[in-house]
Design a protein around this motif. Structure first.
Motif, mmCIF file in Angstrom:
data_model
loop_
_atom_site.group_PDB
_atom_site.id
_atom_site.type_symbol
_atom_site.label_atom_id
_atom_site.label_comp_id
_atom_site.label_asym_id
_atom_site.label_seq_id
_atom_site.Cartn_x
_atom_site.Cartn_y
_atom_site.Cartn_z
ATOM 1 N N LEU A 28 5.953 50.702 -4.532
ATOM 2 C CA LEU A 28 5.157 49.469 -4.397
ATOM 3 C C LEU A 28 4.679 48.986 -5.754
ATOM 4 C CD1 LEU A 28 2.878 50.000 -1.270
ATOM 5 C CD2 LEU A 28 4.663 48.309 -1.574
ATOM 6 N N ALA A 47 7.511 47.397 -7.482
ATOM 7 C CA ALA A 47 8.315 46.440 -6.699
ATOM 8 C C ALA A 47 8.337 45.062 -7.346
ATOM 9 C CB ALA A 47 7.779 46.345 -5.275
ATOM 10 N N ARG A 107 5.125 39.487 -14.523
ATOM 11 C CA ARG A 107 5.702 38.168 -14.763
ATOM 12 C C ARG A 107 5.731 37.868 -16.256
ATOM 13 N NH1 ARG A 107 3.004 33.496 -11.447
ATOM 14 N NH2 ARG A 107 3.703 34.846 -9.756
ATOM 15 N N ASN A 152 -14.891 22.613 -3.089
ATOM 16 C CA ASN A 152 -14.410 22.613 -1.694
ATOM 17 C C ASN A 152 -13.336 21.562 -1.430
ATOM 18 O OD1 ASN A 152 -16.163 24.631 -1.042
ATOM 19 N ND2 ASN A 152 -17.753 23.257 -0.275
ATOM 20 N N GLU A 153 -12.859 20.920 -2.467
ATOM 21 C CA GLU A 153 -11.810 19.882 -2.376
ATOM 22 C C GLU A 153 -12.265 18.640 -1.623
ATOM 23 O OE1 GLU A 153 -8.768 22.482 -0.628
ATOM 24 O OE2 GLU A 153 -7.609 22.246 -2.462
ATOM 25 N N GLU A 154 -13.599 18.479 -1.430
ATOM 26 C CA GLU A 154 -14.087 17.300 -0.717
ATOM 27 C C GLU A 154 -13.853 16.032 -1.533
ATOM 28 O OE1 GLU A 154 -18.128 17.859 0.877
ATOM 29 O OE2 GLU A 154 -17.753 20.001 0.798
ATOM 30 N N ASP A 207 -11.351 15.631 -3.655
ATOM 31 C CA ASP A 207 -9.916 15.354 -3.524
ATOM 32 C C ASP A 207 -9.648 14.613 -2.218
ATOM 33 O OD1 ASP A 207 -9.501 16.653 -5.855
ATOM 34 O OD2 ASP A 207 -8.719 18.491 -4.977
ATOM 35 N N ALA A 208 -10.325 15.056 -1.162
ATOM 36 C CA ALA A 208 -10.118 14.432 0.147
ATOM 37 C C ALA A 208 -10.484 12.947 0.102
ATOM 38 C CB ALA A 208 -10.942 15.148 1.208
ATOM 39 N N LYS A 229 -10.403 11.035 -2.652
ATOM 40 C CA LYS A 229 -9.406 10.348 -3.487
ATOM 41 C C LYS A 229 -8.115 10.102 -2.717
ATOM 42 C CE LYS A 229 -10.809 12.176 -8.006
ATOM 43 N NZ LYS A 229 -10.437 13.219 -8.988
ATOM 44 N N THR A 230 -7.696 11.107 -1.933
ATOM 45 C CA THR A 230 -6.429 10.925 -1.220
ATOM 46 C C THR A 230 -6.574 9.968 -0.044
ATOM 47 O OG1 THR A 230 -6.921 12.991 -0.082
ATOM 48 C CG2 THR A 230 -5.280 13.078 -1.815
ATOM 49 N N ARG A 283 -13.322 24.585 -10.599
ATOM 50 C CA ARG A 283 -13.110 24.922 -9.187
ATOM 51 C C ARG A 283 -13.594 26.321 -8.846
ATOM 52 N NH1 ARG A 283 -10.483 21.113 -6.374
ATOM 53 N NH2 ARG A 283 -9.660 19.432 -7.636
ATOM 54 N N VAL A 313 0.434 13.890 -3.680
ATOM 55 C CA VAL A 313 -0.593 13.082 -2.994
ATOM 56 C C VAL A 313 -1.371 12.197 -3.970
ATOM 57 C CG1 VAL A 313 -0.874 14.750 -1.126
ATOM 58 C CG2 VAL A 313 -2.392 14.876 -3.094
ATOM 59 N N LEU A 326 -3.083 13.160 -6.784
ATOM 60 C CA LEU A 326 -4.289 13.718 -7.414
ATOM 61 C C LEU A 326 -4.037 14.123 -8.861
ATOM 62 C CD1 LEU A 326 -5.835 15.963 -4.626
ATOM 63 C CD2 LEU A 326 -6.840 13.919 -5.627
ATOM 64 N N VAL A 341 -1.772 5.970 -1.218
ATOM 65 C CA VAL A 341 -2.246 7.304 -0.805
ATOM 66 C C VAL A 341 -3.134 7.231 0.435
ATOM 67 C CG1 VAL A 341 -2.076 8.279 -3.123
ATOM 68 C CG2 VAL A 341 -4.261 7.361 -2.364
ATOM 69 N N TYR A 359 -6.285 20.105 3.517
ATOM 70 C CA TYR A 359 -6.489 21.032 2.401
ATOM 71 C C TYR A 359 -6.660 22.460 2.928
ATOM 72 C CZ TYR A 359 -7.074 16.853 -0.348
ATOM 73 O OH TYR A 359 -6.859 15.654 -0.965
ATOM 74 N N ALA A 376 -11.723 21.021 3.572
ATOM 75 C CA ALA A 376 -12.326 19.996 2.706
ATOM 76 C C ALA A 376 -13.092 18.940 3.490
ATOM 77 C CB ALA A 376 -11.264 19.350 1.812
ATOM 78 N N TRP A 415 -16.305 16.828 4.546
ATOM 79 C CA TRP A 415 -17.500 16.427 3.798
ATOM 80 C C TRP A 415 -18.710 17.066 4.473
ATOM 81 C CZ3 TRP A 415 -14.254 11.867 4.935
ATOM 82 C CH2 TRP A 415 -13.311 11.675 3.912
ATOM 83 N N ARG A 455 -9.064 15.025 10.955
ATOM 84 C CA ARG A 455 -9.393 13.929 10.028
ATOM 85 C C ARG A 455 -8.121 13.412 9.349
ATOM 86 N NH1 ARG A 455 -12.985 15.295 4.960
ATOM 87 N NH2 ARG A 455 -10.985 16.169 4.322
ATOM 88 N N ASP A 505 9.125 32.363 -12.516
ATOM 89 C CA ASP A 505 9.727 32.771 -13.792
ATOM 90 C C ASP A 505 10.658 31.696 -14.344
ATOM 91 O OD1 ASP A 505 8.400 35.214 -13.919
ATOM 92 O OD2 ASP A 505 9.838 36.132 -12.549
#
Lengths: 377, 249
Positions: A97, A100, A104, A242-244, A246-247, A249-250, A341, B53, B55, B82, B89, B93, B95, B155, B219
């Motif tokens: 293991l 294995a 990288r 929490n990527e809120e 990003d949510a 923006k998208t 993040r 997306v 970002l 978008v 996510y 994500a 709110w 959502r 790689d």
């Protein structure tokens, strides 16, 4: 407690190379012998193969495994064939293991020290990037403001009211405490000096002028930087983690309009009001000291303020508070949106929001004070 | 570019500062296709999704959505493009200051002309699709991680998007929920004709839903295999792809 002897090893020659006999407990708890000398001894002999004899091996844990991984790696590098099949099955499987997934390429970071010039260069690039980000942020804020004036800004009024409540009424207690104390301190400091000249009544001028023009706005701004600015940075930073963000923006919704604008507007509206309140509380603090230490009645004290502290000084303080409100909200939100993040970057964002706010408050105060001097108010 | 291609990625290179994550990526995603981005942990799957997306701006190369170059159009137009996407996510994500209902209502209020009664009906329907009927008034902090994820999906589906992007949809879900999610993805494709792009390394899910896929290698820093996963399983001779798809070491 194990009754076996502690970890021991012995090297013997075998027909095709070396045989390593392992015996006793090979566990961290019972102590692992220093194996550097053993490794060196094996490498110096440079056998064709290395086999193992584990008949006397008792208990083992990762202490043995780390040693074997190091040994097998060294043997592979020196073209010595290791006969892993002579190890117990469990150890063989764990070694399989461990080998294995090979390391990288390029994943290991060099920990070389950077030359001074490179460090200066990196700091300069980072500062330049920070300023570019800040300018972009202010630009977006400006367009957000234009959208607001045109009635096209996209934010929820319920958020605005919530932010107003959080920045205004909820801060009254701490503003009251600090402002009364600041007023009392100003009065104490002044009383000692003014008493020597029999000019105690002028304590009202000192406190009134100090609070109205300078300390009311300044102390309110510093409290709000520590309380609300840091909260803005932490809130937006956590949303970033929490990527809120990003949510948003998208979905094509600008975080500046949706998140920053209600906060900015809330502080712009509440700071002048809080400043007026802080002025009043500071003056009351001064009145308490005047009444108790200098025998100046409340009536005399307030009459003196009314006569000798014109409203323009209150106006200047209120104007400053509005400017400080913009700065605190901008710094807090900017640092929050800049946040990385991870959990630690949220803490860093909050800290740097407070530091940035306080620096900006002091610089802005100095600039406004000089400008007031120049235009004679 | 074929007439049916929904997403067209050309010579895309992704980098954080000077560190290249993946380079020279070329692939197309057709309309109504379930497309899976595969690869081991840390190979740049989620980073690729962030580029698709809107970002993250590519270091070089282009992302075309229905023939429009996403990073060569003004911000307003990009926002329009978008906003037709739905994105789920990894952690949902949602709110956190809004209830689940308000989370779903926001895109509906922003981009549709529905009245509040209709919005409420859509919210109930979307939540029921993900097994969360009746949870409209809960805050994200009051529900479990798996439920948050499902609410995030509700959502993402709010506006019946043209393309749905999923970042590790099955992670953190129990096997039954995971299986239901697979069914839902296939249903969305079949009934709404939605294009679905999934970042995943959940083999069971990949083999169930994927029409097509690419395999990223950390790689080589590029795509080392492309095609339907079931085909790759049979035909790929690359040991890295084989290991991944057969879960062997």
């Amino acid at each position: 407690m194990s009754t076996h002897p502690s970890a021991q090893y012995q090297i013997r020659t075998s027909p095709h190379g070396l045989n390593l006999q392992l015996s006793g407990d090979w566990q961290f708890q019972s102590g692992i012998p220093n194996t550097d000398a053993l490794l060196q001894q094996i490498l110096n002999t440079h056998p064709e193969t290395l086999s193992f004899d584990c008949q006397q091996l008792a208990n083992w844990d990762s202490g043995l495994m780390t040693f074997l991984v190091k040994l097998v790696n060294s043997c592979n590098e020196n073209n010595i064939s290791t006969q892993l099949e002579t190890l117990p099955t469990g150890i063989q499987k764990l070694l399989q293991l461990a080998f294995a997934v090979p390391e990288r390429k390029g994943s290991r970071r060099a920990v070389l020290g950077q030359p001074v010039l490179a460090k200066i260069g990196n700091v300069t690039i980072e500062m330049h990037r920070n300023w570019s980000d800040l300018l972009a942020f202010v630009g977006e804020l400006f367009f957000g403001f234009l959208n607001f004036l045109r009635g096209r800004a996209r934010f929820r009024y319920s958020d605005l009211f919530f932010q107003i409540e959080a920045a205004g009424p909820s801060a009254l207690l701490i503003i009251t405490l600090i402002s009364v104390l600041i007023g009392m301190i100003l009065a104490f400091v002044g009383a000692v000096q003014l008493r020597m000249f029999g000019a105690e009544i002028f304590i009202a001028n000192l406190v009134g002028l100090g609070m109205a023009r300078e300390m009311g706005a300044m102390m309110t701004a510093i409290i709000m930087a520590g309380r609300t600015g840091a909260a803005y940075a932490a809130q937006l930073g956590t949303m970033q983690v929490n990527e809120e963000i990003d949510a948003l923006k998208t979905m094509g919704i600008s975080p500046i309009e949706f998140l920053v604008f209600p906060r900015l507007l809330a502080l712009c509206l509440t700071m002048p009001l809080l400043c007026i309140y802080a002025d009043f509380m500071g003056i009351i603090g001064g009145a308490i000291v005047s009444a108790t230490m200098l025998d100046i009645s409340f009536f005399q004290y307030f009459q003196q303020i009314q006569g000798f502290v014109p409203l323009k000084h209150f106006g200047i303080g209120i104007f400053k508070a509005g400017v400080f409100g913009v700065l605190v909200a901008t710094a807090g939100c900017f640092r929050g949106l800049q946040c990385g993040r991870s959990a630690s970057s949220v803490g860093f964002a909050a800290t740097s929001a407070v530091v940035t706010s306080i620096v900006l408050i002091i610089v802005a105060d100095a600039v406004i004070t000089v400008l007031c001097q120049l235009i004679g108010i | 570019m074929t007439m049916t291609s929904h997403l067209d990625i050309r010579n895309l290179t992704m980098a954080y500062s000077d560190v290249i994550i993946q380079k020279n990526l070329n692939f197309t995603v057709s309309h109504g296709e379930v497309f899976v981005i595969m690869g081991g942990s840390g190979c740049g799957k989620s980073t690729l999704l962030r580029h698709l997306v809107g970002l993250m701006e590519p270091s070089s190369g282009d992302v075309f959505v229905d023939g429009v170059n996403l990073w060569r159009v003004p911000l307003e137009e990009r926002n329009q493009i978008v906003s037709r996407n739905g994105v789920l996510y990894q952690g949902g994500a949602l709110w956190s200051s809004m209830t689940l209902g308000e989370n779903i209502a926001l895109p509906l209020n922003e981009y549709s002309n529905l009245n509040q009664k209709q919005v409420q009906e859509v919210i109930s329907y979307k939540l029921s699709l993900v097994g969360l009927a009746g949870f409209e008034d809960y805050y994200p902090s009051e529900i479990s991680g798996g439920m948050r994820k499902r609410a995030g999906l509700a959502r993402a589906m709010a506006l019946d998007p043209d393309i749905l992007f999923f970042d590790e949809p099955s992670a953190g879900l129990d096997p039954v929920s995971s299986r239901l999610l697979d069914e839902l993805i296939l249903e969305l494709r079949d009934s709404l004709g939605a294009t679905v792009v999934i970042v995943s390394h959940e083999l069971a899910s990949i083999f169930t839903v994927a029409d097509n896929s690419i395999f990223l290698d950390p790689d080589e820093k590029t795509i080392i295999a492309a095609g339907p996963p079931k085909e790759l399983l049979k035909t790929s001779v690359d040991p890295r792809v084989k290991q991944f798809l057969t879960r062997t070491i």
